[in-house]
Structures are given as structure tokens and as C-alpha cells.
Design a protein around this motif. Structure first.
Motif, PDB file in Angstrom:
ATOM      1  N   ILE A  67       0.834  -1.201   0.000  1.00 48.60           N
ATOM      2  CA  ILE A  67       0.000   0.000   0.000  1.00 48.60           C
ATOM      3  C   ILE A  67       0.871   1.254   0.000  1.00 48.60           C
ATOM      4  CG2 ILE A  67      -1.658   1.343   1.351  1.00 48.60           C
ATOM      5  CD1 ILE A  67      -2.805  -1.322   2.341  1.00 48.60           C
ATOM      6  N   LYS A  68       1.909   1.251   0.823  1.00 41.20           N
ATOM      7  CA  LYS A  68       2.795   2.411   0.916  1.00 41.20           C
ATOM      8  C   LYS A  68       3.533   2.648  -0.395  1.00 41.20           C
ATOM      9  CE  LYS A  68       6.678   4.295   3.568  1.00 41.20           C
ATOM     10  NZ  LYS A  68       7.563   4.120   4.757  1.00 41.20           N
ATOM     11  N   GLU A  69       4.091   1.584  -0.973  1.00 37.76           N
ATOM     12  CA  GLU A  69       4.841   1.716  -2.215  1.00 37.76           C
ATOM     13  C   GLU A  69       3.942   2.210  -3.352  1.00 37.76           C
ATOM     14  OE1 GLU A  69       6.506  -2.143  -2.761  1.00 37.76           O
ATOM     15  OE2 GLU A  69       8.257  -1.756  -1.482  1.00 37.76           O
ATOM     16  N   GLN A  70       2.724   1.682  -3.423  1.00 36.84           N
ATOM     17  CA  GLN A  70       1.805   2.092  -4.476  1.00 36.84           C
ATOM     18  C   GLN A  70       1.376   3.545  -4.308  1.00 36.84           C
ATOM     19  OE1 GLN A  70       0.597   0.426  -7.349  1.00 36.84           O
ATOM     20  NE2 GLN A  70       2.447  -0.719  -6.811  1.00 36.84           N
ATOM     21  N   PHE A  71       1.177   3.977  -3.067  1.00 32.47           N
ATOM     22  CA  PHE A  71       0.794   5.365  -2.820  1.00 32.47           C
ATOM     23  C   PHE A  71       1.892   6.316  -3.299  1.00 32.47           C
ATOM     24  CE2 PHE A  71       1.119   9.153  -0.129  1.00 32.47           C
ATOM     25  CZ  PHE A  71      -0.113   9.741  -0.382  1.00 32.47           C
ATOM     26  N   ILE A  72       3.127   6.038  -2.920  1.00 36.63           N
ATOM     27  CA  ILE A  72       4.246   6.903  -3.311  1.00 36.63           C
ATOM     28  C   ILE A  72       4.422   6.897  -4.822  1.00 36.63           C
ATOM     29  CG2 ILE A  72       6.747   7.206  -3.172  1.00 36.63           C
ATOM     30  CD1 ILE A  72       6.617   6.198  -0.298  1.00 36.63           C
ATOM     31  N   LEU A  73       4.343   5.712  -5.423  1.00 36.02           N
ATOM     32  CA  LEU A  73       4.537   5.594  -6.862  1.00 36.02           C
ATOM     33  C   LEU A  73       3.461   6.348  -7.634  1.00 36.02           C
ATOM     34  CD1 LEU A  73       6.323   4.261  -9.022  1.00 36.02           C
ATOM     35  CD2 LEU A  73       4.773   2.312  -8.990  1.00 36.02           C
ATOM     36  N   GLN A  74       2.199   6.210  -7.208  1.00 40.43           N
ATOM     37  CA  GLN A  74       1.104   6.851  -7.929  1.00 40.43           C
ATOM     38  C   GLN A  74       1.064   8.356  -7.687  1.00 40.43           C
ATOM     39  OE1 GLN A  74      -0.669   5.165 -10.160  1.00 40.43           O
ATOM     40  NE2 GLN A  74       0.632   3.441  -9.605  1.00 40.43           N
ATOM     41  N   GLN A  75       1.473   8.783  -6.502  1.00 40.56           N
ATOM     42  CA  GLN A  75       1.416  10.206  -6.184  1.00 40.56           C
ATOM     43  C   GLN A  75       2.601  10.984  -6.740  1.00 40.56           C
ATOM     44  OE1 GLN A  75      -1.050  11.969  -4.458  1.00 40.56           O
ATOM     45  NE2 GLN A  75      -2.211  10.086  -4.768  1.00 40.56           N
ATOM     46  N   TYR A  76       3.777  10.358  -6.735  1.00 42.67           N
ATOM     47  CA  TYR A  76       4.992  11.097  -7.068  1.00 42.67           C
ATOM     48  C   TYR A  76       5.719  10.575  -8.297  1.00 42.67           C
ATOM     49  CZ  TYR A  76       4.026  13.052  -2.552  1.00 42.67           C
ATOM     50  OH  TYR A  76       3.391  13.667  -1.507  1.00 42.67           O
ATOM     51  N   GLY A  77       5.238   9.475  -8.887  1.00 41.45           N
ATOM     52  CA  GLY A  77       5.736   9.041 -10.179  1.00 41.45           C
ATOM     53  C   GLY A  77       7.080   8.356 -10.179  1.00 41.45           C
ATOM     54  N   VAL A  78       7.743   8.246  -9.017  1.00 43.23           N
ATOM     55  CA  VAL A  78       9.012   7.537  -8.934  1.00 43.23           C
ATOM     56  C   VAL A  78       9.006   6.676  -7.688  1.00 43.23           C
ATOM     57  CG1 VAL A  78      10.386   9.265 -10.161  1.00 43.23           C
ATOM     58  CG2 VAL A  78      10.082   9.482  -7.703  1.00 43.23           C
TER      59      VAL A  78
ATOM     60  N   ALA B 293       2.575   8.837   3.364  1.00 48.14           N
ATOM     61  CA  ALA B 293       2.335   7.432   3.018  1.00 48.14           C
ATOM     62  C   ALA B 293       2.114   6.600   4.272  1.00 48.14           C
ATOM     63  CB  ALA B 293       3.504   6.881   2.212  1.00 48.14           C
ATOM     64  N   ASP B 294       2.902   6.879   5.316  1.00 50.30           N
ATOM     65  CA  ASP B 294       2.741   6.140   6.574  1.00 50.30           C
ATOM     66  C   ASP B 294       1.380   6.425   7.197  1.00 50.30           C
ATOM     67  OD1 ASP B 294       5.156   4.813   6.529  1.00 50.30           O
ATOM     68  OD2 ASP B 294       6.236   6.397   7.585  1.00 50.30           O
ATOM     69  N   ASN B 295       0.881   7.650   7.020  1.00 55.16           N
ATOM     70  CA  ASN B 295      -0.452   7.979   7.536  1.00 55.16           C
ATOM     71  C   ASN B 295      -1.527   7.171   6.819  1.00 55.16           C
ATOM     72  OD1 ASN B 295       0.585   9.841   9.352  1.00 55.16           O
ATOM     73  ND2 ASN B 295       0.285  11.589   7.984  1.00 55.16           N
ATOM     74  N   ILE B 296      -1.343   6.978   5.497  1.00 58.23           N
ATOM     75  CA  ILE B 296      -2.286   6.169   4.726  1.00 58.23           C
ATOM     76  C   ILE B 296      -2.320   4.748   5.285  1.00 58.23           C
ATOM     77  CG2 ILE B 296      -2.714   5.117   2.470  1.00 58.23           C
ATOM     78  CD1 ILE B 296      -3.408   8.044   2.505  1.00 58.23           C
ATOM     79  N   VAL B 297      -1.137   4.201   5.543  1.00 58.31           N
ATOM     80  CA  VAL B 297      -1.058   2.841   6.085  1.00 58.31           C
ATOM     81  C   VAL B 297      -1.677   2.770   7.475  1.00 58.31           C
ATOM     82  CG1 VAL B 297       0.520   1.015   6.855  1.00 58.31           C
ATOM     83  CG2 VAL B 297       0.959   2.227   4.704  1.00 58.31           C
ATOM     84  N   GLU B 298      -1.386   3.772   8.307  1.00 56.39           N
ATOM     85  CA  GLU B 298      -1.949   3.780   9.668  1.00 56.39           C
ATOM     86  C   GLU B 298      -3.471   3.862   9.625  1.00 56.39           C
ATOM     87  OE1 GLU B 298      -0.119   6.928  11.821  1.00 56.39           O
ATOM     88  OE2 GLU B 298       1.908   6.067  11.715  1.00 56.39           O
ATOM     89  N   ASN B 299      -3.996   4.680   8.734  1.00 61.34           N
ATOM     90  CA  ASN B 299      -5.455   4.783   8.599  1.00 61.34           C
ATOM     91  C   ASN B 299      -6.054   3.461   8.125  1.00 61.34           C
ATOM     92  OD1 ASN B 299      -5.513   7.469   9.391  1.00 61.34           O
ATOM     93  ND2 ASN B 299      -5.323   8.251   7.302  1.00 61.34           N
ATOM     94  N   PHE B 300      -5.330   2.790   7.236  1.00 65.10           N
ATOM     95  CA  PHE B 300      -5.796   1.488   6.758  1.00 65.10           C
ATOM     96  C   PHE B 300      -5.824   0.481   7.908  1.00 65.10           C
ATOM     97  CE2 PHE B 300      -4.779  -2.784   5.209  1.00 65.10           C
ATOM     98  CZ  PHE B 300      -5.827  -2.995   4.324  1.00 65.10           C
ATOM     99  N   GLU B 301      -4.746   0.438   8.679  1.00 63.92           N
ATOM    100  CA  GLU B 301      -4.694  -0.470   9.831  1.00 63.92           C
ATOM    101  C   GLU B 301      -5.837  -0.176  10.798  1.00 63.92           C
ATOM    102  OE1 GLU B 301      -0.832  -1.024  11.772  1.00 63.92           O
ATOM    103  OE2 GLU B 301       0.094  -0.055  10.031  1.00 63.92           O
ATOM    104  N   GLU B 302      -6.046   1.108  11.063  1.00 62.95           N
ATOM    105  CA  GLU B 302      -7.107   1.497  11.994  1.00 62.95           C
ATOM    106  C   GLU B 302      -8.480   1.090  11.457  1.00 62.95           C
ATOM    107  OE1 GLU B 302      -8.892   5.498  14.228  1.00 62.95           O
ATOM    108  OE2 GLU B 302      -7.188   5.657  12.847  1.00 62.95           O
ATOM    109  N   SER B 303      -8.683   1.282  10.145  1.00 64.08           N
ATOM    110  CA  SER B 303      -9.964   0.913   9.538  1.00 64.08           C
ATOM    111  C   SER B 303     -10.204  -0.585   9.639  1.00 64.08           C
ATOM    112  CB  SER B 303      -9.995   1.342   8.065  1.00 64.08           C
ATOM    113  OG  SER B 303      -9.959   2.740   7.960  1.00 64.08           O
ATOM    114  N   MET B 304      -9.156  -1.368   9.390  1.00 64.11           N
ATOM    115  CA  MET B 304      -9.290  -2.824   9.491  1.00 64.11           C
ATOM    116  C   MET B 304      -9.569  -3.246  10.938  1.00 64.11           C
ATOM    117  SD  MET B 304      -8.985  -4.082   6.423  1.00 64.11           S
ATOM    118  CE  MET B 304      -9.938  -2.615   5.976  1.00 64.11           C
TER     119      MET B 304
END
Length: 526
Positions: free
Chosen positions: A274-285, A299-310
């Protein structure tokens, strides 16, 4: 989403909606998208998912056959050095001009943008040459960008030096420009640009399939499936089909969902994906780093929110209500689904809503059709979305018609294509309508000719707003592409490495050297 308190307080309304959203997505997967397996097709359970898989594969095969020249060119361009020349022009009709052509019309209709690119994915080299002519009054030429796995170069109009930034120096440069977002310790991989033929790496696909889709399939009980013969009417034809029904109780669904959420909450490999895909899609590298820069923190916040949601979805499972469970029935003919009926009622704390998917489809070699209703109903709404379409492909001729209807509005797509001797001619339109009129439409027509080592295409994309005017703006795109034995590497003459500059040095260079050269090229100003 709010967690349930020790006294059993119900989740807040926003939390319930988030839980329901997660559950609905999971139910749709359970109801029909677990379709990437090897089956013998003997048991009802195997027949159900094999039909799902084969129906999807059939549509993919049809698309690959129909667009074989485009797909072959795309595949070859990933393996051979390729040069692409694009030219953009426009035709504008000013709907507010009462006396002849307006200045805006003249400017737009006589302007031209050219972009010439060359890419070698194997050697990891890419260049771009950009030129803009604004109605002859203002021209920008000589913008050249180069990219390799290690560096980016840029040539600008009137500038003697070739600007250079190496991937190892980019973190430092970004930190100088924005220290709040970048620490300077990041690591960038420009080579990822040349490896993005697939959004998700194959190894990650295999992991997700094995750990989640396979697990979900295995958890579905065999006795939840039943099969029998039944006649059904599809597209005015009566078909002797095999009816395969899946019935899952509320407890069975919750048990499966709990295992998914429990695993996803602590699955470090999934979190990394999830983290790698977020960075890749947002920043292109691709970017990895042991530090927590602003980018990585996001990106870490995205992962933390995902963990919390699960975790919250798992903890609030007792609040979930699926009183009648999930019932999904498919009718199968010649191994493919011809009819579908899925229904469930879901909600929390007595507030439940119905979800139904009903319709038919007919998948044949020369013609495919579908007609589905998706209905969402609760105390506050009762909406039905109809998806209807028909597609034919025979002897190099295609005709498509797809409509999405909701309430009094619709989205309609129509298209015609012919393919002969490697040349495709097409005429397509997309219209948005309300109950009484067309709101606006987009027309797209043109041609594309594919040869062994070259491609030429012409596209016209026109916008039509009936209340204002017809074909108000038309974008014209010409594309000439060809394979090359090799492409030139980015220019490295008279290089200025700005990646190693401090903030002060970069500011001084920009103000005292770079901008004066550019302004001189354009006669002192823009």
C-alpha cells in the motif's frame, strides 16, 4: 470511525458508514470476484467460480483480439527503441463572439504544440523535445528533457548550460527547496519509470491472490452452494442453463470478514505494498528511505489509517447486521454466466439497506450484450442504476452501444470501428443527458494505421454543448511513431549540476544566470 465503548455504545453515524462501505466491497468480492483459481468444475462451488473466471477471461480475450494491432505495438514499444512525434492543434468557435472571429479564436486556431519523445526501455533512456507556437506571436523552442536510471537533464531556450540532477542528489535538492516535506535522506529510483508496464508488480499480485483471494475461497463452505438445471430467458432466447446458487448466513459472512480484516490489520507485507503504491502513484518515482520525510509521513499515515480501519471493522463486527445473509445465483451456459441475481440486506443497529444486482448477459464470439440493474434501498433512498450495453465484432467491423441510467439522467456511449490491413477507422461519442435533452457530448473520431515498424494516427476530439453551440472546441492530435535501431542519449555538454547546490547557490544561479539567459532569448520578457 469511533470504536464501541465498554458500555456497548453504538458507533457514531460516520463510523457506521465507513464500516458499511468496507463490508459492501468485501461482499461484492465474495459474491462474484474471487475468480483466479484452478478448478475441475465438478462441485457447485467450483462451477460457480469457474464460470466467473471464464466469463472474465472471455471478455479479455475478445478485447485482445479486437485491439491486437494496438496491443502488439504497445508490447513491441516496450522492447524496441521507439520515437513518437505528437502534434496538437485546436479549432475553437467562440460562442460569445457576435462579429466574426474573436482574438481568442485566432490565437487558439493558429497555435501548435509539438512533443517528440524517444524511449529505450531496455537501456533505460528517454528524451523529450517540446516546442510551442502561439499563433506566430510567441514561440518556445529548444526545451529538451532527458531521463536515465540515474539522472535527469534539461535544456532550456537560450540557456548555455544543460541542467543536471542526479538521483543521488535529488533528495538534497528537494530538501533545499522544501525542508518541511523532504529531509534529504530519501532515495529515488528513476529506473522505475522504465519498469511501469504493470501498476502492481507480479510478485505482489501473487502474494495478494495467495493470501487473500485463495484464503477467501477456501473459507467459503462447500455446502453453501447448490446446483440444478433451469431454463432462463436471455435476450428473448430461452436457454437451458445450469443454475448455481450460493447462500451464506450472517455468521458465515462475519467469520470470513473477520479473518480478512484480522489478517489485513497486521499484514506488514500488505502495508508495504500500500505504501509503495501510494508513493509511486502520487509522485511518479519509486522512493524508499529510513527517514520520515513529509512524503513518507503522508504514506505512513495512509497505512496507519488502513490499519485502523481494518481494526475498527473487526472490532465492530458485532454491530454489523446481515439478517438474511448473502444470496448470489448465477445461471451458466457453455461455461459462461448468462444471468445473475445477487441480494443482501446490510446495516448496523437496526438501520439496514438492501443491495441487489439483477440482470442478464450473453457472451458470444461475434456479439456480447448485458443488461443489469443495481438497486440500493434504505429508509432514505431507493435508487436503481441500469447498465445496458451491446457490442459486436465481425469481419473487422465493430459497433458498440453502452448506457448507464439513473433517475432521469443517463450517460451514453456509441462507437463504430473498422479494421482493414492494419488500419483502424473509428467514430465514437459520449453523451450526458437528462430527461429532456442532451447536456453535453464529446465526439472522438479518427484513424490509426499500424505497420511492422511504424504507426500513424489522427484524432479529433470535439466538445458539443447544445445550449451554447456545436463543436465549440475540437482538439486535433497527430501521432507519427516508429521503431529505431537506437536513440541518442541526453545531451551532457556543458553540464550544470544543480543537484549539489545549496539553497543560496541555487537562488543566486537562478536569479543571476538562468533567468537572464531565458529573458534575453525572448527579447527581455514574456
Amino acid at each position: 470511525m469511533s470504536e464501541t465503548t465498554t458500555q456497548g455504545t453504538a458507533p457514531q453515524k460516520g463510523g457506521s458508514k465507513k464500516l458499511i462501505t468496507i463490508i459492501v466491497i468485501a461482499l461484492i468480492v465474495i459474491g462474484g470476484a474471487v475468480a483466479a483459481y484452478k478448478f475441475l468444475g465438478k462441485t457447485p462451488k467450483e462451477k460457480y467460480f469457474l464460470a466467473e473466471k471464464d466469463s472474465i477471461d472471455f471478455l479479455i480475450d475478445q478485447a485482445e483480439e479486437r485491439y491486437e494491432p494496438e496491443l502488439k505495438w504497445l508490447e513491441d514499444s516496450q522492447e524496441k527503441p521507439t520515437e513518437n512525434a505528437l502534434e496538437f492543434t485546436a479549432d475553437y468557435k467562440d460562442p460569445f463572439s457576435s462579429f466574426g472571429s474573436s482574438e481568442q479564436e485566432e490565437m487558439i486556431n493558429n497555435s501548435k504544440l509539438k512533443i517528440k519523445t524517444a524511449t529505450d526501455y531496455d537501456k533505460k533512456i528517454s528524451t523529450a523535445d517540446i516546442a510551442l507556437d502561439l499563433s506566430g506571436a510567441f514561440e518556445i523552442k529548444g526545451i529538451k528533457i532527458g531521463l536515465t536510471k540515474d539522472e535527469i537533464t534539461a535544456e532550456l531556450p537560450g540557456v548555455d548550460e544543460t541542467l543536471l540532477v542526479k538521483s543521488d542528489d535529488l533528495p538534497t535538492l528537494l530538501h533545499e527547496l522544501d525542508p518541511t516535506q523532504f529531509t534529504g535522506d530519501e532515495e529515488f529510483d528513476f529506473g522505475a519509470f522504465f519498469e511501469q508496464t504493470e501498476v502492481l508488480p507480479e510478485k505482489d499480485k501473487k502474494y495478494l491472490k495467495k493470501e487473500y483471494l485463495d484464503m477467501m475461497y477456501d473459507e467459503l463452505p462447500d455446502d453453501a452452494f447448490d446446483a440444478e438445471k433451469e431454463k432462463v430467458k436471455v435476450n428473448n432466447d430461452e436457454i437451458k442453463a445450469e443454475k448455481v446458487e450460493m447462500k451464506l448466513s450472517e455468521k458465515q459472512i462475519k467469520d470470513i470478514l473477520y479473518k480478512i480484516f484480522d489478517k489485513a490489520e497486521t499484514d506488514k507485507r500488505l502495508h508495504k505494498i500500500i505504501k509503495e503504491q501510494f508513493i509511486l502513484q502520487q509522485y511518479g518515482v519509486a522512493m524508499t528511505s529510513p527517514s520520515l520525510s513529509g512524503v513518507e509521513q503522508e504514506a505512513d499515515n495512509i497505512v496507519e489509517n488502513f490499519e485502523e480501519s481494518m481494526g475498527n471493522a473487526k472490532d465492530n463486527m458485532d454491530d454489523l447486521e446481515i439478517p438474511d445473509g448473502l444470496k448470489s445465483t448465477v445461471w451458466i451456459d457453455k461455461g459462461l454466466i448468462v444471468k445473475r441475481d445477487l441480494s443482501t440486506e446490510i446495516g448496523t443497529n437496526g438501520n439496514t439497506g438492501e443491495i441487489t444486482v439483477k440482470g442478464t448477459q450473453l457472451l458470444e464470439d461475434e456479439k456480447q450484450m448485458m443488461d443489469y440493474d443495481v438497486r440500493l434501498k434504505d429508509d432514505s433512498m431507493d435508487e436503481t442504476v441500469n447498465f445496458k450495453g451491446e457490442s459486436s465484432w465481425k469481419d473487422g467491423k465493430a459497433k458498440d452501444s453502452f448506457t448507464v441510467k439513473i433517475d432521469e439522467g443517463s450517460l451514453e456511449y456509441k462507437g463504430k470501428e473498422t479494421l482493414k490491413d492494419g488500419k483502424r477507422d473509428f467514430d465514437r461519442s459520449l453523451a450526458v443527458k437528462d430527461s429532456s435533452s442532451d447536456l453535453f457530448s464529446v465526439k472522438w473520431n479518427g484513424d490509426a494505421a499500424f505497420k511492422k515498424s511504424s504507426k500513424k494516427s489522427n484524432h479529433k476530439i470535439a466538445i458539443d454543448i447544445p445550449d451554447i453551440g456545436s463543436d465549440i472546441l475540437t482538439l486535433n492530435i497527430k501521432n507519427d511513431a516508429k521503431f529505431k535501431k537506437s536513440i541518442e542519449k541526453p545531451n551532457k555538454d556543458n553540464v550544470k549540476n544543480i543537484g549539489t547546490m545549496s539553497e543560496k547557490e541555487l537562488q543566486e544561479y537562478t536569479q543571476e544566470d538562468l533567468l537572464p539567459q531565458i529573458l534575453k532569448e525572448f527579447g527581455g520578457g514574456f
